[in-house]
Motif scaffolding. Sequence first.
Motif, PDB file in Angstrom:
ATOM      1  N   GLU A  42       0.791  -1.223   0.000  1.00 47.45           N
ATOM      2  CA  GLU A  42       0.000   0.000   0.000  1.00 47.45           C
ATOM      3  C   GLU A  42       0.831   1.285   0.000  1.00 47.45           C
ATOM      4  OE1 GLU A  42      -4.218   1.361   1.867  1.00 47.45           O
ATOM      5  OE2 GLU A  42      -2.631   0.731   3.198  1.00 47.45           O
ATOM      6  N   PRO A  43       1.840   1.382   0.884  1.00 47.74           N
ATOM      7  CA  PRO A  43       2.603   2.635   0.909  1.00 47.74           C
ATOM      8  C   PRO A  43       3.207   2.978  -0.442  1.00 47.74           C
ATOM      9  CG  PRO A  43       3.175   1.265   2.780  1.00 47.74           C
ATOM     10  CD  PRO A  43       2.274   0.451   1.895  1.00 47.74           C
ATOM     11  N   ALA A  94       2.638   7.987   1.695  1.00 47.83           N
ATOM     12  CA  ALA A  94       2.153   8.870   2.745  1.00 47.83           C
ATOM     13  C   ALA A  94       2.513  10.313   2.400  1.00 47.83           C
ATOM     14  CB  ALA A  94       2.777   8.478   4.068  1.00 47.83           C
ATOM     15  N   ALA A 152       7.626  16.431   7.932  1.00 48.89           N
ATOM     16  CA  ALA A 152       8.859  17.179   8.158  1.00 48.89           C
ATOM     17  C   ALA A 152      10.074  16.288   7.969  1.00 48.89           C
ATOM     18  CB  ALA A 152       8.871  17.734   9.561  1.00 48.89           C
ATOM     19  N   SER A 153       9.922  15.023   8.445  1.00 48.50           N
ATOM     20  CA  SER A 153      11.078  14.161   8.456  1.00 48.50           C
ATOM     21  C   SER A 153      11.484  13.702   7.061  1.00 48.50           C
ATOM     22  CB  SER A 153      10.773  12.955   9.312  1.00 48.50           C
ATOM     23  OG  SER A 153       9.563  12.402   8.863  1.00 48.50           O
ATOM     24  N   THR A 154      10.523  13.671   6.125  1.00 48.03           N
ATOM     25  CA  THR A 154      10.870  13.158   4.814  1.00 48.03           C
ATOM     26  C   THR A 154      11.534  14.223   3.947  1.00 48.03           C
ATOM     27  OG1 THR A 154       8.704  13.718   3.996  1.00 48.03           O
ATOM     28  CG2 THR A 154       9.003  11.484   4.821  1.00 48.03           C
ATOM     29  N   LEU A 155      11.486  15.444   4.385  1.00 50.17           N
ATOM     30  CA  LEU A 155      12.111  16.497   3.605  1.00 50.17           C
ATOM     31  C   LEU A 155      13.568  16.678   4.038  1.00 50.17           C
ATOM     32  CD1 LEU A 155       9.277  19.127   3.584  1.00 50.17           C
ATOM     33  CD2 LEU A 155       9.902  17.535   1.808  1.00 50.17           C
ATOM     34  N   THR A 188      13.682  24.698   7.014  1.00 45.79           N
ATOM     35  CA  THR A 188      13.491  26.040   7.548  1.00 45.79           C
ATOM     36  C   THR A 188      12.152  26.601   7.127  1.00 45.79           C
ATOM     37  OG1 THR A 188      15.593  26.200   6.411  1.00 45.79           O
ATOM     38  CG2 THR A 188      15.172  27.793   8.152  1.00 45.79           C
ATOM     39  N   ILE A 234       9.322  24.608   8.729  1.00 49.32           N
ATOM     40  CA  ILE A 234       9.148  24.916  10.143  1.00 49.32           C
ATOM     41  C   ILE A 234       8.395  26.233  10.298  1.00 49.32           C
ATOM     42  CG2 ILE A 234      10.375  25.607  12.244  1.00 49.32           C
ATOM     43  CD1 ILE A 234      10.422  22.661  11.831  1.00 49.32           C
ATOM     44  N   ILE A 248       4.845  25.470   9.695  1.00 48.67           N
ATOM     45  CA  ILE A 248       4.251  24.726  10.813  1.00 48.67           C
ATOM     46  C   ILE A 248       4.032  25.657  11.994  1.00 48.67           C
ATOM     47  CG2 ILE A 248       4.710  22.955  12.541  1.00 48.67           C
ATOM     48  CD1 ILE A 248       6.149  21.402  10.329  1.00 48.67           C
ATOM     49  N   SER A 249       5.043  26.471  12.281  1.00 50.15           N
ATOM     50  CA  SER A 249       4.929  27.383  13.413  1.00 50.15           C
ATOM     51  C   SER A 249       3.735  28.299  13.237  1.00 50.15           C
ATOM     52  CB  SER A 249       6.195  28.220  13.566  1.00 50.15           C
ATOM     53  OG  SER A 249       7.307  27.377  13.671  1.00 50.15           O
ATOM     54  N   ILE A 284       0.623  26.329  13.859  1.00 49.41           N
ATOM     55  CA  ILE A 284       0.428  26.043  15.283  1.00 49.41           C
ATOM     56  C   ILE A 284      -0.011  27.299  16.015  1.00 49.41           C
ATOM     57  CG2 ILE A 284       1.709  25.564  17.386  1.00 49.41           C
ATOM     58  CD1 ILE A 284       3.116  23.378  15.776  1.00 49.41           C
TER      59      ILE A 284
END
Lengths: 82, 439
Positions: A46-47, A52, A56-59, A65, A68, A71-72, A75
């Motif tokens: 499936e993946p 998915a 953040a982690s895949t970039l 920067t 983030i 995202i900030s 949030i």
Amino acid sequence: MHTTNLMTEGFNLMLMGMGFVFTFLTLLVIATTLMSKIILHFSKPEPVAKPAKPTASTLTQDKNTELIAAISAAIHLHRQQK
Amino acid sequence: MDKILLLWEGSGLYNLSLPQFIMIAICLSLLYLAIVKKFEPLLLLPIGFGGLLANIPEAGLALSAFEQSLAVFEPALMQSYADKLGLVLDGASKVANQEILLPAIKSLEDPVIMQELKTMAAVAGYTDGMLNTFYQVTIASGAAPLIIFMGVGAMTDFGPLLANPRTLFLGAAAQFGIFATVLGAVGLSSLGIVDFNINQAAAIGIIGGADGPTAIYVASILAPELLGAIAVAAYSYMALVPLIQPPIMRALTTKAERAIVMSQLRPVTKREKIIFPIAVLVLVALFLPSAAPLLGMFCLGNLMRESGVVDRLSDTAQNALINITTIFLGLAVGSKLVAHLFLTVETLGILALGIVAFGIGTATGVLMAKLMNKMSKMPINPLIGSAGVSAVPMAARVSNKVGLEANPQNFLLMHAMGPNVAGVIGSAVAAGVMIMYLS
């Protein structure tokens, strides 16, 4: 007499409370890990079929920067809505 | 002339007592904190305004019908109360009669007679004040904190937690602040400085959970008389997280530890995210049913979000519904900001203990993260431990910020979100344990 009782009760509550919180969350760690393993095992293709959403982690670091900042901002908005 | 005198005696200025005046000043300073300093304005603004309304002399907005009738002290009705209680009002003066009747009612324990007195007040035409009604509907029923929790669930992304489930331990460790504070509160009572019973101590400790709805929920069950002070402490300290946490975090870590770069989180599949809230609920059902109201609503909100099939419900839960509830919850909390409940030594004790709870929770979270870093192969930056106190997402942002100071290339935000949402689950579990143990 009364005060020692109160202290004992407080102490019992602490032992039981911390014990329970740790036990419960340990169980949750086990359950979550198992669940993830099972799901990933059964949905191997499936993946690949629908990857998915990038997180953040895949970039790579240098794109981080910008991400983030986004995202900030998100949030911050979320925080204001809370 | 008599009429003018009557008007003057009915005015707010004539009836304003000093404690009420002080409470109004406190509520104005809450409004100042909310509007100028931006301290959790969404809650402190309605709380502060509710407090103002509650302290308007003679209006009795925060009183129930029965309390209202006692405040007015209408002779005929008081006579029938006294008859019911088997007392004799000698009728010399209003003050003398009050001294006979009020202590007797205060010490009245028979719920049947109490109910009859309340019915008599209702029959005599007294009604509950507006804020009292809001309080009954939102807090006494337990509804509002739970609805807010559902909204928080709908806003929460468990992705970072699922990618690294061990961060749940950080959420557990940070709850130590709650229980250490309970011990501190009973310790203070033992020393005779303040007088808290174990239920009140538990309700104060939950401030350390850094989670407003949980704190209000627990306080409304265990110690409703302290609710005003506890809610105000919880929300003001949550706003102060960026000031309270960093010094503790820096004191407990070395610069090298703060600069630790964590490995990237794996992508999490949609299925895991859908099944997770259900798994949490099953565990709650099996082991801790007393946490079911809080975590049940939380999981429902999260499932609505992650399932992706009820976007309308999810959107309502995290926007319209949570906003409406927040307004009435704030006003209801404000109704507890009345002098006889708030202007006490206990309030100072609560404010002091609350900040200790935050500090200890932060410290144990960081220490736990240090321990995990030593034990596991995967590097763990100790700074993410402080996010375990919850206060989503403020605490995670603090972890990120302190991490950036040590290493400008190190972004901890997503890593800190894991312990952060784990802290929400942790404090709800701690709340469940306390409710189970004490009621």
